[in-house]
Structures are given as structure tokens and as C-alpha cells.
Design an enzyme around this catalytic site. Structure first.
Site: not given
Length: 274
Positions: A13, A15
Site C-alpha cells: 500500500d 499511504d
């Protein structure tokens, strides 16, 4: 049981894992560089469908992270990939911005307001009542309802903004139709990412900061899951979930292999005293 030594490819991922509020997290660039130097296949995933991979690569570069655009996989790309499989050369009415519109164009789709095969909803900074009304009427007329991700809100400097999931809920209430959601936590997004880099779930790991999206989707896709505690999920909040990741680390810096310093490699061994 797999452990980290079995993993040959990585999905991560963005953020809360690599960046936080436009600042790189400790170890993020070192990990990207390590994967690049080792020839490890990897993709950086995001549910954000507003920006193209080129846009996101530029934003990451401004934050201090060098991630090539071909190493970024968005929910917009996953959606376009899914729809291309469903109906090659199809048409769509899109509530969205450059990320999803560009991805659909590149996948061979035509954008239209007349009898589209699909209505596709992604993030927009300024949803219009007129556009939402048109989407409702097209779905009522038979267009299939797709959303890029389920996120109900997005961040802004002033506070939360209504996002894809919130607008989709409005359309569902008006039409009685529930959309097919491509982005996380649908493992479909991970499967399309695996196909993108030619990886297999048996030897691929997923790094994320959210139990309810990254970890559950990684688990359901058959990946080795690693939770980092630099984002949404905390050690204490994990107790509300009936499942667990394969690993929990404080941040991605723990995933960077220790490398000898150049000075240590080049230096001559010390001479013994005689």
C-alpha cells in the site's frame, strides 16, 4: 507455513506505509531501492482513482520517494482491467477524473452519455448533482453499476471529503442497485496486480496499514500479509478483527535487509599485533 524468506514478489500500500501526509516514512526509499537493486518484482497499490500512475509517481518524487510509474497500480487501472475482461471495446459513463478516464481509454473503452454498458464511479473533487442524476437514470435504464473503490471519505486539509463510497450509496438508494466494487478490499485488485507483474500468490507478500482493506484482501488473495503500525491500524485496534496478519512490524524499515557499508567491504582487515 510461509515466512518472509519465501517471498519473491511484493505488493505494498502507499499511504500509511510508504508516505504519511506527503512525507516519506522511515525505510520507505531504502526498501524501494533494495527491491530495485535485487530485481524483485513489486507494485505500489492505492485505492485512489483520481490520479494516473504518472501523476502519482511525480507526487511521490516530490515527497522524496522514487517510484517509477510502471510500479504503481491504482484502483482505476484495476477497474479498467476488469471491465476490459468483461466487455472488450465496451462503453462507459464515468463519474471520475483523469485516473479512471485515462485508464478506461487505454483499455479501449468509449466514454458516452448514451446507452453505456457501464456506469463507473470513481473519486471526483466536485461531484455535480446533474452528473449523479444522469448516472442514476442510466443505471435505471440498464447500465451496469461499477465503482473503483468503497472508500466513503477522503482526506483534505479542511477535513474529510465525501468520496466514491458515499456517492455510490446515494446512487444505490435511488436505484436499488448495488455496485460491483473493484478496489480494496476486493482481492480482485490484488489478482490483477499479480497478473501485471507475472507473480503468484504463493510467493508474494502484501504490506499494508489497514486490517479492514489491505490485510483482509491480501489474506483472501492467498498472500503473505505484513501489517505496519505507521498508518490506520494500531496494536490495540487489532483486537476487533477475527483474523491476523502473518507479520506485524512497526514500519517498513524493519523489512530492509541489513547491508554492509561500502567502507566496511573495502577496508582491509586489521593487522594483528606482533
Amino acid at each position: 507455513m510461509r515466512d518472509r524468506s519465501d517471498i519473491e514478489c511484493w505488493l505494498t500500500d502507499m499511504d500509511g506505509v510508504l508516505v504519511h501526509e506527503s512525507h516519506p516514512l522511515p525505510g520507505a526509499q531504502a526498501l524501494i531501492q533494495q527491491w530495485t537493486d535485487d530485481g524483485t518484482e513489486f507494485l505500489v497499490l492505492t485505492n485512489n482513482s483520481i490520479f494516473t500512475p504518472r501523476d502519482l509517481a511525480a507526487r511521490l518524487r516530490a515527497s522524496g520517494l522514487d517510484v517509477p510509474e510502471e510500479r504503481i497500480w491504482t484502483s482505476a487501472l484495476a477497474t479498467a482491467d476488469f471491465l476490459k475482461q468483461q466487455m472488450p471495446g465496451g462503453s462507459a459513463y464515468v463519474l471520475g477524473q483523469a485516473g479512471i478516464i485515462t485508464a478506461l481509454h487505454d483499455a479501449g473503452f468509449t466514454m458516452t452519455e448514451t446507452d453505456p454498458d457501464f456506469v463507473v464511479v470513481g473519486e471526483v473533487r466536485d461531484y455535480s448533482f446533474e452528473a449523479i442524476t444522469k448516472a442514476i437514470r442510466l443505471i435505471d435504464a440498464g447500465a451496469r453499476f461499477i465503482t473503483t473503490n468503497p472508500d466513503a471519505t477522503g482526506p483534505s486539509a479542511e477535513g474529510p471529503l465525501p468520496a466514491t463510497g458515499a456517492v455510490a450509496a446515494l446512487i444505490t438508494a435511488a436505484t436499488g442497485k448495488v455496485p460491483y466494487v473493484v478496489g480494496k478490499p476486493n482481492p480482485m485488485m490484488f489478482r490483477s496486480a499479480l497478473n501485471k507483474i507475472g507473480a503468484h500468490s504463493e510467493n508474494t507478500g502484501m504490506i499494508g496499514d489497514r486490517m479492514d482493506t489491505d490485510i483482509i484482501a491480501g489474506m483472501e488473495a492467498g498472500l503473505h500479509t505484513v501489517l505496519v503500525l505507521t498508518g490506520i491500524t494500531t496494536q490495540s485496534s487489532m483486537d476487533q478483527y477475527p483474523f491476523r496478519p502473518d507479520e506485524i512490524v512497526s514500519g517498513v524499515h524493519e523489512l530492509v535487509s541489513a547491508q554492509p557499508h561500502e567502507s566496511d567491504v573495502d577496508a582491509e582487515p586489521p593487522h594483528a599485533d606482533v
